[in-house]
Design a protein around this motif. Structure first.
Motif, PDB file in Angstrom:
ATOM      1  N   ASN A  78      13.567  32.982  44.465  1.00  0.00           N
ATOM      2  CA  ASN A  78      12.212  33.267  44.002  1.00  0.00           C
ATOM      3  C   ASN A  78      12.336  34.403  42.998  1.00  0.00           C
ATOM      4  OD1 ASN A  78      10.980  31.399  45.767  1.00  0.00           O
ATOM      5  ND2 ASN A  78      11.070  32.872  47.448  1.00  0.00           N
ATOM      6  N   SER A  79      12.070  34.122  41.745  1.00  0.00           N
ATOM      7  CA  SER A  79      12.308  35.106  40.688  1.00  0.00           C
ATOM      8  C   SER A  79      11.068  35.290  39.834  1.00  0.00           C
ATOM      9  CB  SER A  79      13.480  34.668  39.800  1.00  0.00           C
ATOM     10  OG  SER A  79      14.669  34.556  40.544  1.00  0.00           O
ATOM     11  N   ARG A  80      10.960  36.459  39.277  1.00  0.00           N
ATOM     12  CA  ARG A  80       9.841  36.756  38.382  1.00  0.00           C
ATOM     13  C   ARG A  80      10.342  37.644  37.255  1.00  0.00           C
ATOM     14  NH1 ARG A  80       4.440  38.601  41.154  1.00  0.00           N
ATOM     15  NH2 ARG A  80       4.572  36.386  41.658  1.00  0.00           N
ATOM     16  N   ALA A  81      10.022  37.270  36.050  1.00  0.00           N
ATOM     17  CA  ALA A  81      10.354  38.083  34.885  1.00  0.00           C
ATOM     18  C   ALA A  81       9.067  38.533  34.227  1.00  0.00           C
ATOM     19  CB  ALA A  81      11.198  37.278  33.902  1.00  0.00           C
ATOM     20  N   PHE A  82       8.993  39.812  33.878  1.00  0.00           N
ATOM     21  CA  PHE A  82       7.802  40.304  33.183  1.00  0.00           C
ATOM     22  C   PHE A  82       8.201  41.464  32.289  1.00  0.00           C
ATOM     23  CE2 PHE A  82       8.041  43.008  36.911  1.00  0.00           C
ATOM     24  CZ  PHE A  82       7.615  44.256  36.481  1.00  0.00           C
ATOM     25  N   LEU A  83       7.375  41.681  31.279  1.00  0.00           N
ATOM     26  CA  LEU A  83       7.609  42.842  30.443  1.00  0.00           C
ATOM     27  C   LEU A  83       6.474  43.839  30.636  1.00  0.00           C
ATOM     28  CD1 LEU A  83       5.699  42.972  27.633  1.00  0.00           C
ATOM     29  CD2 LEU A  83       7.131  41.025  27.039  1.00  0.00           C
ATOM     30  N   ALA A  84       6.838  45.089  30.625  1.00  0.00           N
ATOM     31  CA  ALA A  84       5.868  46.180  30.628  1.00  0.00           C
ATOM     32  C   ALA A  84       5.904  46.831  29.252  1.00  0.00           C
ATOM     33  CB  ALA A  84       6.216  47.203  31.703  1.00  0.00           C
ATOM     34  N   VAL A  85       4.763  47.307  28.797  1.00  0.00           N
ATOM     35  CA  VAL A  85       4.681  47.934  27.485  1.00  0.00           C
ATOM     36  C   VAL A  85       4.903  49.426  27.652  1.00  0.00           C
ATOM     37  CG1 VAL A  85       3.251  48.334  25.461  1.00  0.00           C
ATOM     38  CG2 VAL A  85       3.123  46.148  26.659  1.00  0.00           C
ATOM     39  N   SER A  86       5.996  49.893  27.073  1.00  0.00           N
ATOM     40  CA  SER A  86       6.364  51.302  27.179  1.00  0.00           C
ATOM     41  C   SER A  86       5.481  52.155  26.272  1.00  0.00           C
ATOM     42  CB  SER A  86       7.829  51.478  26.784  1.00  0.00           C
ATOM     43  OG  SER A  86       8.177  52.843  26.696  1.00  0.00           O
ATOM     44  N   LYS A  87       5.159  53.365  26.749  1.00  0.00           N
ATOM     45  CA  LYS A  87       4.392  54.289  25.918  1.00  0.00           C
ATOM     46  C   LYS A  87       5.226  54.783  24.743  1.00  0.00           C
ATOM     47  CE  LYS A  87       1.626  55.711  29.883  1.00  0.00           C
ATOM     48  NZ  LYS A  87       1.315  56.760  30.873  1.00  0.00           N
ATOM     49  N   ALA A 106       8.523  46.801  24.464  1.00  0.00           N
ATOM     50  CA  ALA A 106       8.726  46.037  25.689  1.00  0.00           C
ATOM     51  C   ALA A 106       9.903  46.570  26.492  1.00  0.00           C
ATOM     52  CB  ALA A 106       8.954  44.569  25.355  1.00  0.00           C
ATOM     53  N   VAL A 107       9.695  46.692  27.797  1.00  0.00           N
ATOM     54  CA  VAL A 107      10.766  46.935  28.764  1.00  0.00           C
ATOM     55  C   VAL A 107      10.716  45.766  29.743  1.00  0.00           C
ATOM     56  CG1 VAL A 107      11.685  48.472  30.538  1.00  0.00           C
ATOM     57  CG2 VAL A 107      10.577  49.438  28.508  1.00  0.00           C
ATOM     58  N   ASP A 108      11.805  45.025  29.855  1.00  0.00           N
ATOM     59  CA  ASP A 108      11.786  43.725  30.516  1.00  0.00           C
ATOM     60  C   ASP A 108      12.459  43.792  31.887  1.00  0.00           C
ATOM     61  OD1 ASP A 108      11.051  41.842  27.981  1.00  0.00           O
ATOM     62  OD2 ASP A 108      12.402  43.462  27.382  1.00  0.00           O
ATOM     63  N   PHE A 109      11.722  43.362  32.907  1.00  0.00           N
ATOM     64  CA  PHE A 109      12.196  43.421  34.296  1.00  0.00           C
ATOM     65  C   PHE A 109      12.427  42.016  34.838  1.00  0.00           C
ATOM     66  CE2 PHE A 109       9.862  47.338  33.667  1.00  0.00           C
ATOM     67  CZ  PHE A 109      10.549  48.289  34.396  1.00  0.00           C
ATOM     68  N   GLY A 147       6.628  55.905  32.456  1.00  0.00           N
ATOM     69  CA  GLY A 147       6.373  55.879  31.018  1.00  0.00           C
ATOM     70  C   GLY A 147       5.897  54.547  30.507  1.00  0.00           C
ATOM     71  N   MET A 148       5.207  53.763  31.358  1.00  0.00           N
ATOM     72  CA  MET A 148       4.704  52.439  30.958  1.00  0.00           C
ATOM     73  C   MET A 148       3.173  52.445  31.012  1.00  0.00           C
ATOM     74  SD  MET A 148       7.766  50.898  30.954  1.00  0.00           S
ATOM     75  CE  MET A 148       9.351  51.123  31.788  1.00  0.00           C
ATOM     76  N   HIS A 149       2.569  51.493  30.311  1.00  0.00           N
ATOM     77  CA  HIS A 149       1.129  51.253  30.421  1.00  0.00           C
ATOM     78  C   HIS A 149       0.913  50.319  31.607  1.00  0.00           C
ATOM     79  CE1 HIS A 149      -0.028  53.093  26.586  1.00  0.00           C
ATOM     80  NE2 HIS A 149       1.038  52.514  26.054  1.00  0.00           N
ATOM     81  N   PRO A 150       0.388  50.793  32.737  1.00  0.00           N
ATOM     82  CA  PRO A 150       0.271  49.919  33.898  1.00  0.00           C
ATOM     83  C   PRO A 150      -0.623  48.713  33.670  1.00  0.00           C
ATOM     84  CG  PRO A 150      -0.471  52.165  34.408  1.00  0.00           C
ATOM     85  CD  PRO A 150      -0.075  52.148  32.969  1.00  0.00           C
ATOM     86  N   GLY A 151      -1.547  48.787  32.742  1.00  0.00           N
ATOM     87  CA  GLY A 151      -2.445  47.658  32.495  1.00  0.00           C
ATOM     88  C   GLY A 151      -1.866  46.583  31.613  1.00  0.00           C
ATOM     89  N   HIS A 152      -0.702  46.827  31.046  1.00  0.00           N
ATOM     90  CA  HIS A 152      -0.117  45.866  30.106  1.00  0.00           C
ATOM     91  C   HIS A 152       1.162  45.265  30.703  1.00  0.00           C
ATOM     92  CE1 HIS A 152      -3.138  47.228  27.476  1.00  0.00           C
ATOM     93  NE2 HIS A 152      -2.513  48.279  26.986  1.00  0.00           N
ATOM     94  N   LEU A 153       0.990  44.297  31.585  1.00  0.00           N
ATOM     95  CA  LEU A 153       2.107  43.576  32.187  1.00  0.00           C
ATOM     96  C   LEU A 153       2.007  42.131  31.736  1.00  0.00           C
ATOM     97  CD1 LEU A 153       1.948  44.943  35.835  1.00  0.00           C
ATOM     98  CD2 LEU A 153       3.298  45.794  33.928  1.00  0.00           C
ATOM     99  N   VAL A 154       3.075  41.621  31.149  1.00  0.00           N
ATOM    100  CA  VAL A 154       3.020  40.291  30.558  1.00  0.00           C
ATOM    101  C   VAL A 154       4.154  39.438  31.119  1.00  0.00           C
ATOM    102  CG1 VAL A 154       3.002  38.966  28.424  1.00  0.00           C
ATOM    103  CG2 VAL A 154       2.087  41.297  28.446  1.00  0.00           C
ATOM    104  N   PRO A 155       3.838  38.277  31.710  1.00  0.00           N
ATOM    105  CA  PRO A 155       4.904  37.379  32.158  1.00  0.00           C
ATOM    106  C   PRO A 155       5.770  36.924  30.994  1.00  0.00           C
ATOM    107  CG  PRO A 155       2.794  36.732  33.088  1.00  0.00           C
ATOM    108  CD  PRO A 155       2.510  37.753  32.026  1.00  0.00           C
ATOM    109  N   ARG A 156       7.073  36.796  31.253  1.00  0.00           N
ATOM    110  CA  ARG A 156       7.993  36.272  30.251  1.00  0.00           C
ATOM    111  C   ARG A 156       8.032  34.760  30.382  1.00  0.00           C
ATOM    112  NH1 ARG A 156      12.477  39.441  28.500  1.00  0.00           N
ATOM    113  NH2 ARG A 156      13.381  37.452  27.892  1.00  0.00           N
ATOM    114  N   ASP A 157       7.145  34.052  29.699  1.00  0.00           N
ATOM    115  CA  ASP A 157       6.985  32.619  29.916  1.00  0.00           C
ATOM    116  C   ASP A 157       7.854  31.740  29.019  1.00  0.00           C
ATOM    117  OD1 ASP A 157       5.225  33.000  31.899  1.00  0.00           O
ATOM    118  OD2 ASP A 157       3.465  32.275  30.847  1.00  0.00           O
TER     119      ASP A 157
END
Length: 516
Positions: free
Chosen positions: A304-313, A376-379, A428-438
């Motif tokens: 079960n995997s999930r990839a998302f990017l967070a927008v760094s300040k 982008a910082v990608d997790f 150091g990320m914008h918590p409201g800006h989480l984007v799935p890596r689709d």
């Protein structure tokens, strides 16, 4: 008349390629049958649009889901197999992963052998695949008899800041184990140029430690090893007793050819290895070769995997991002008593990957695509799915793969995601800006993703509940082995490649003793 060898290996990836490398110095006649060809070295190797959008290197296979709907699996047929496109994250399974573990949705079964059996082979695999890392940083790290063979890959500034920020909030980030040919003390001597295109891309300069470069090519330096490319193995034939494989039948240049060996080893990937055994049914094995237990094809897992990017300040100008891991929650915490899993970075995203991605486009006009990429910082989050007999590979009436899969054990992924995202403002990320890596990572990864597939030909001590014995030999046949991740009884929550490599070395030693 079939050509005769000592060992035939079907597939040249993490399992098959590593096994060939182990057997090569013995002088035994080894034939590697690879469905694909050499992956071409071309500018498109590093072109995000070609790799992720156009699927330039993805197989044209059609598989089917349980409802008969066709899909294109994200599989690659080249010398080196899936390792040509993996991120070279070479983790050991945790010591507890080899035992029975209670999860929120059921039991992850124990392996028939313990971590102690695998430890020396993990060490050899780390040396062979030039793994860079640092012992002692990861709280879930299993014991090791030696340090990593190469020093950890250093963090670039934004990832070092993330490392420091995670430590400040009481967590234990570590240098992720990376298989790359990198010498940071001597740039001229280093093959790796830290271009950042390991994850999902083939390496144009052959500096990623994939099975092609590290294992197959050195094995071919021995005259007793032969690689036949463009050879799609269709079935295995046995003697009248059904106890021994006598012919490996492959289509080469449009015609059927037969090959024979004292030992046959299958390493085509969890789905295709199961497919081959099922397609090899005969009078003695009416439900598929080695399938008296009815376990061939069952217990398919792929994380079960999930990839998302967070927008760094701040800008993230990192090129080689996969240097950081986090396992503080691997086996749970005070608020969730069950295992969660692994956090690591995924390859750095770029604007071409976002074309047509609605969730990212929704950030405009706040951010242009180039700005999203720059910040982008990608997790990547990976948690364990549990082996279930109903999650399985079967064949259609035309012999194509039918993949039946119902997700399970999903709560740990949500728990892990919550623990990471709630920290973002402190990182150091914008918590409201989480984007799935689709585009490539397909958040959450669907069944067609096929990465990290395992479990369809599990090994065990009981022939009624497993397909292989503890040496990865089929219980019901005297000369048939399987060495890809099919043999896994459970998958853990870290990348499976190093375990496949270590097991191939272990089985290689067994075969060398058997062959004398």
């Amino acid at each position: 008349m079939a050509d005769e060898y000592d060992v035939i290996i079907v597939g040249s990836g993490a399992g098959g390629g590593t096994l060939a490398h182990r057997l090569a110095p013995s002088g035994k006649r080894v034939l590697i049958l690879e469905r694909g060809d050499w992956l071409p070295r071309e500018p498109e190797n590093w072109d995000a649009n070609a790799v992720f959008v156009e699927n330039r290197y993805v197989s044209a296979d059609t598989w089917y889901d349980a409802n008969g709907r066709p899909f294109q699996p994200q599989v690659h047929y080249y010398v080196g197999g899936a390792t040509k496109f993996y991120g070279a994250a070479l983790y050991r399974l945790r010591e507890k992963d080899f035992g029975e573990l209670q999860h929120s949705d059921g039991i992850s079964p124990a392996w028939p052998v313990g971590y102690d059996v695998f430890e020396p082979y993990y060490l050899e695999a780390e040396r062979l695949y030039q793994v860079h890392g640092a012992r002692g940083e990861d709280p879930s790290e299993p014991p090791s008899t030696a340090p990593y063979p190469y020093p950890p890959v250093s963090h670039e500034p934004r990832i070092q800041q993330l490392f420091d920020d995670l430590a400040k909030v009481g967590l234990h980030p570590f240098h992720a184990p990376c298989g790359v040919m990198l010498d940071e003390t001597d740039r001229d001597a280093s093959a790796c140029i830290r271009c950042g295109t390991c994850d999902g891309f083939p390496c144009l300069v052959r500096a990623k430690s994939d099975a092609d470069v590290v294992a197959v090519r050195p094995a071919l330096a021995h005259d007793n090893v032969t690689l036949l490319r463009g050879a799609e193995v269709r079935r295995l034939e046995t003697d009248p007793s059904g106890r021994s494989v006598t012919s490996v039948v492959a289509v080469v240049d449009g015609s059927e050819q037969r090959f024979a060996a004292s030992v046959v080893v299958v390493s085509a990937g969890a789905a295709n290895s199961a497919k081959l055994l099922l397609a090899s049914a005969n009078d003695r094995h009416p439900n598929g070769l080695a399938n008296g237990s009815d376990q061939v094809g069952r217990n398919y897992c792929f994380h079960n995997s999930r990839a998302f990017l967070a927008v760094s300040k701040e800008r993230n100008d990192t090129r080689f991002q996969k240097t950081l891991g986090l396992n503080d929650y691997y086996f749970g915490d005070d608020d969730f008593a069950f295992p969660m899993g692994n956090v690591q970075m995924v390859g750095k995203s770029s604007a071409p990957m976002y074309r047509g991605e609605k969730r990212i486009a929704a950030l405009a006009p706040m951010f242009a695509l180039d700005e999203v990429a720059a910040h982008a910082v990608d997790f990547w989050l990976s948690t364990e799915d549990l082996p279930r007999p109903e999650n399985r590979v079967t064949l259609s009436k035309d012999g194509d793969v039918v993949l039946t899969y119902t997700p399970n054990n999903l709560e740990p992924l949500e728990q892990l995601y919550h623990r990471v995202t709630r920290r973002l403002d402190h990182l150091g990320m914008h918590p409201g800006h989480l984007v799935p890596r689709d585009i490539y990572m397909k958040n959450d990864i669907p069944v067609g993703g096929c990465a990290h597939q395992a479990g369809t030909v599990r090994f065990g001590s009981d022939a009624t509940t497993s397909v292989l014995d503890t040496d990865c030999k089929a219980h019901e046949l005297d000369n048939l082995y399987v060495v890809d991740a099919s043999f896994f009884p459970s998958i853990g929550a870290v990348n499976p490649a190093l375990t496949v490599m270590a097991n191939a070395l272990r089985v290689g030693d067994h075969l060398l003793a058997r062959l004398g």
